[in-house]
Design an enzyme around this catalytic site. Structure first.
Site, mmCIF file in Angstrom:
data_model
loop_
_atom_site.group_PDB
_atom_site.id
_atom_site.type_symbol
_atom_site.label_atom_id
_atom_site.label_comp_id
_atom_site.label_asym_id
_atom_site.label_seq_id
_atom_site.Cartn_x
_atom_site.Cartn_y
_atom_site.Cartn_z
ATOM 1 N N ASN A 11 -6.385 -9.042 -7.800
ATOM 2 C CA ASN A 11 -6.230 -9.616 -6.522
ATOM 3 C C ASN A 11 -7.609 -10.438 -6.423
ATOM 4 O OD1 ASN A 11 -6.739 -6.875 -6.077
ATOM 5 N ND2 ASN A 11 -7.457 -7.211 -4.142
ATOM 6 N N CYS A 30 -10.322 -6.752 2.248
ATOM 7 C CA CYS A 30 -10.629 -5.335 2.817
ATOM 8 C C CYS A 30 -12.107 -5.097 2.491
ATOM 9 C CB CYS A 30 -9.881 -4.386 2.016
ATOM 10 S SG CYS A 30 -8.122 -4.797 1.394
ATOM 11 N N SER A 51 0.933 -1.193 0.133
ATOM 12 C CA SER A 51 -0.033 -0.005 0.091
ATOM 13 C C SER A 51 0.976 1.370 0.113
ATOM 14 C CB SER A 51 -1.051 0.015 1.194
ATOM 15 O OG SER A 51 -1.761 -1.264 1.158
ATOM 16 N N HIS A 88 4.838 -9.991 1.545
ATOM 17 C CA HIS A 88 3.931 -11.007 2.341
ATOM 18 C C HIS A 88 2.908 -11.825 1.097
ATOM 19 C CE1 HIS A 88 0.058 -8.998 2.723
ATOM 20 N NE2 HIS A 88 0.639 -8.037 2.373
ATOM 21 N N THR A 120 14.716 4.764 9.753
ATOM 22 C CA THR A 120 15.556 3.453 9.939
ATOM 23 C C THR A 120 15.148 2.272 9.342
ATOM 24 O OG1 THR A 120 16.291 4.346 11.956
ATOM 25 C CG2 THR A 120 16.928 1.882 11.389
#
Ligand SMILES: *Cc1c(COP(=O)(O)O)cnc(C)c1O
Length: 389
Positions: free
Chosen positions: A152, A327, A73, A202, A238
């Protein structure tokens, strides 16, 4: 006898054992900040560099063209808003499609409120973007076209080469959300006319919360997150060393599976599942394209019943499925993708998605083919939506 059959790999995949093993040291012994100059920092920096090479290699990019992000995203937002902000002096027009992931659609809609002009292209009944519509939509002030590599919800693979070529010819940048395709289809960004491409670890057996944006050399984008200037100033903060190392390892393993044609077996199981369901159950349609389709992806609409109730029954049988996208499930509106391919509301409500993984077996498919017809029959027998029995 109940089994445990996870068929929701489009929502997320398990972290591969080797991926986890590669990540582990970067939480503990090799915990250094990759921006530090001492030995701890240098070790982490070296691991980041290697992971960048590995992700770049999977798509045949240069390592300098890979920007790590906090997921798919974020990479979509960085691409779309990043180009919009960097090019707003050249134009305010952005083109996308009606079946994009919400990360793309809602980023575009947000820009629409900020004064950009958004064209949402329709798709055909298979979910393919119409190339003539795209050509007609491009204007002198168009700065970006963003169209997904593969969908998807319905698995359809878009004609990326043709879409990119049209954009190149018109001098318009092309971004593609390739989260579902990366690691599952061979992708070569030197051969394909792609300027920016979104990936997420993922969905390819890496960890959650790590993604990347491919940005072709010479393409200027504005950052969304300002700070320490990491990732060539395009994504400060970081770096998630362990996560990025995991993404790198997942990329290496995916490249190996692609080289070994392992997705041919996935395709065979996919087709067994599709054919088996269409043979055993009446009044069901396959959504998306039959062949221009992700190798692990099946999706259907069953008449007279709700996808959600099928999902719950399957869950009780140990089968993990989804209805529409993760979603949108839970909301009463049927998926925007199913409506865009022209399905009426009542049919779109009966959607079920079963997405296979690298470890899905013939026995898993047998189990679904044995149980799904019973689930459908039983739900239809008590359905208020029409046909009984
Ligand atoms: C999963 C997915 C995303 C979002 O990726 P996250 O890493 O979950 O943020 C974006 N686009 C598509 C096509 C996806 O399938």
């Amino acid at each position: 006898m109940s089994r445990s059959v996870y068929l929701d790999h489009s929502a997320t995949t398990p972290v591969d054992h080797d991926v986890l093993e590669a990540m582990m040291p970067y939480f503990t012994s090799d915990f250094g900040n990759p921006n530090s100059l001492h030995a701890w920092g240098r070790k982490a920096r070296k691991a980041l560099d290697e992971a960048r090479n590995q992700v770049a290699q999977l798509i045949n990019a240069d390592p300098t063209e890979v920007i790590f992000t906090g997921g798919g995203s974020e990479a979509d937002n960085l691409a779309i808003k990043g180009i919009a902000y960097a090019r707003k002096d050249r134009g305010h027009h952005i083109i996308t499609s009606a079946i994009e992931h919400h990360a793309v659609l809602d980023a575009c809609k947000w820009l629409g409120k900020e004064g950009f002009d958004i064209t949402i292209l329709p798709v055909d009944k298979y979910g393919m973007v119409r190339l003539d519509e795209l050509e007609r939509a491009i204007r002198p002030d168009t700065i970006l076209v963003t169209i997904q590599f593969a969908n998807n919800e319905i698995g359809t693979i878009e004609p990326i080469e043709q879409i990119g070529s049209i954009c190149r010819k018109q001098g318009v940048l092309f971004h593609t959300d390739a989260v579902q395709a990366t690691g599952h289809l061979p992708i070569d960004v030197k051969k394909l006319p792609i300027d920016l491409m979104t990936m997420a670890a993922h969905k390819m057996y890496g960890p959650k919360g790590v993604g990347a944006l491919y940005v072709k050399k010479g393409v200027k984008i504005a950052p969304l997150i300002h700070g320490g200037g990491q990732e060539r100033g395009l994504r400060s903060g970081t770096e998630n060393t362990a996560g990025i190392v995991g993404f790198g390892k997942a990329a290496v393993l995916a490249a190996k599976r692609l080289a070994n044609n392992e997705n041919e077996n996935e395709k065979r199981l996919r087709d067994r599942l599709i054919d088996g369901i269409l043979e055993r159950i009446d009044d069901v349609i396959l959504t998306g394209h039959r062949t221009e389709r992700l190798p692990f992806h099946t999706s259907f609409c069953f008449h007279y019943i709700e996808g959600e109730s099928m999902l719950l029954r399957l869950d009780a049988l140990g089968i993990g499925a989804s209805s529409g996208s993760a979603c949108t499930s839970g909301s009463l509106e049927p998926s925007h993708v199913l409506l865009a391919i022209g399905l009426p509301h009542e049919i779109a409500h009966g959607s079920l998605r079963l997405t296979l993984g690298k470890d899905t077996s013939d026995e898993d498919i047998d189990y679904v083919l044995e149980n799904l017809p019973k689930v459908v029959e039983s739900l239809r027998a008590m359905s208020p939506l029409g046909k009984r029995g």
